[in-house]
Design a protein around this motif. Sequence first.
Motif, PDB file in Angstrom:
ATOM      1  N   ILE A  54       0.827  -1.222   0.000  1.00  0.00           N
ATOM      2  CA  ILE A  54       0.000   0.000   0.000  1.00  0.00           C
ATOM      3  C   ILE A  54       0.855   1.262   0.000  1.00  0.00           C
ATOM      4  CG2 ILE A  54      -1.932  -1.176   1.146  1.00  0.00           C
ATOM      5  CD1 ILE A  54      -1.256   0.383   3.704  1.00  0.00           C
ATOM      6  N   ASP A  55       2.160   1.104   0.155  1.00  0.00           N
ATOM      7  CA  ASP A  55       3.063   2.262   0.168  1.00  0.00           C
ATOM      8  C   ASP A  55       3.833   2.442  -1.130  1.00  0.00           C
ATOM      9  OD1 ASP A  55       2.385   2.944   2.785  1.00  0.00           O
ATOM     10  OD2 ASP A  55       3.872   1.563   3.620  1.00  0.00           O
ATOM     11  N   ASN A  56       3.567   1.593  -2.134  1.00  0.00           N
ATOM     12  CA  ASN A  56       4.321   1.784  -3.379  1.00  0.00           C
ATOM     13  C   ASN A  56       3.803   2.994  -4.149  1.00  0.00           C
ATOM     14  OD1 ASN A  56       2.219   1.104  -5.200  1.00  0.00           O
ATOM     15  ND2 ASN A  56       2.704  -1.066  -5.101  1.00  0.00           N
ATOM     16  N   HIS A  57       4.491   3.374  -5.227  1.00  0.00           N
ATOM     17  CA  HIS A  57       4.213   4.656  -5.883  1.00  0.00           C
ATOM     18  C   HIS A  57       2.827   4.735  -6.512  1.00  0.00           C
ATOM     19  CE1 HIS A  57       5.567   2.139  -9.213  1.00  0.00           C
ATOM     20  NE2 HIS A  57       5.054   3.018 -10.049  1.00  0.00           N
ATOM     21  N   LYS A  58       2.208   3.589  -6.825  1.00  0.00           N
ATOM     22  CA  LYS A  58       0.873   3.617  -7.434  1.00  0.00           C
ATOM     23  C   LYS A  58      -0.249   3.592  -6.400  1.00  0.00           C
ATOM     24  CE  LYS A  58       2.198   1.306 -11.740  1.00  0.00           C
ATOM     25  NZ  LYS A  58       2.044   0.079 -12.554  1.00  0.00           N
ATOM     26  N   ALA A  59       0.064   3.186  -5.195  1.00  0.00           N
ATOM     27  CA  ALA A  59      -0.960   3.036  -4.154  1.00  0.00           C
ATOM     28  C   ALA A  59      -1.163   4.353  -3.397  1.00  0.00           C
ATOM     29  CB  ALA A  59      -0.564   1.922  -3.207  1.00  0.00           C
ATOM     30  N   GLN A  60      -2.175   4.362  -2.531  1.00  0.00           N
ATOM     31  CA  GLN A  60      -2.511   5.571  -1.769  1.00  0.00           C
ATOM     32  C   GLN A  60      -2.491   5.302  -0.270  1.00  0.00           C
ATOM     33  OE1 GLN A  60      -6.245   5.828  -4.023  1.00  0.00           O
ATOM     34  NE2 GLN A  60      -5.688   7.952  -4.487  1.00  0.00           N
ATOM     35  N   GLY A  61      -1.539   4.475   0.158  1.00  0.00           N
ATOM     36  CA  GLY A  61      -1.454   4.173   1.582  1.00  0.00           C
ATOM     37  C   GLY A  61      -2.704   3.447   2.058  1.00  0.00           C
TER      38      GLY A  61
END
Length: 201
Positions: free
Chosen positions: A81-88
Amino acid sequence: MAMIQRFYDPKSGSVLIGQSARPLTELNIRWWRKQVGFVGQEPILFDASVLDNVLYGLEDGETASADHLEKCKKMANLNFIDNHKAQGWETQVGPRGARLSGGQKQRVAICRALVRNPPILLLDEATSALDSQSERLVQRALEAAKQDRTSIAIAHRLSTIEDCDVILVVSEGQIAEAGTHAQLMERKGVYYKLQKGKKEN
């Protein structure tokens, strides 16, 4: 698993809990279910954020601190959930978790089970539907989740239960063997044959 959660009671015999071996039927069912976390083969996720799905593990009126959520996230290996495409935490899972892979869905389910910090964790074929790469990630999350609590796992993938304190081998509806991985391998019975068959495949 269903009997431990008291979805039904045994027709004969009883389920005994704790060092005092108290019958499960004597305990308040609402209290008991708060003590148990469950992760199944096909987790049910709702069309909402990862955070919303994790918080569904809490009772009405219960809250979880940011520190506790972070700890559960780390244990459940929710780093995707912390990668560049996700929103936490606000990452949307889609209808029935359709935007997530099988391994990601399982890790959200593990996090949801952990957020209440239950003393008992039930794992019902929690990695059986996953490919080997996802299984390794979920297995790492499960290893962290099992620390400092009683866990009971049902598994056909032998790799997921080799480190268990006690392994019960069920054959034709009966417990055929019981012991640690080393003890069962030394006995060269049903478990040993299953392990040998796995290596040959």
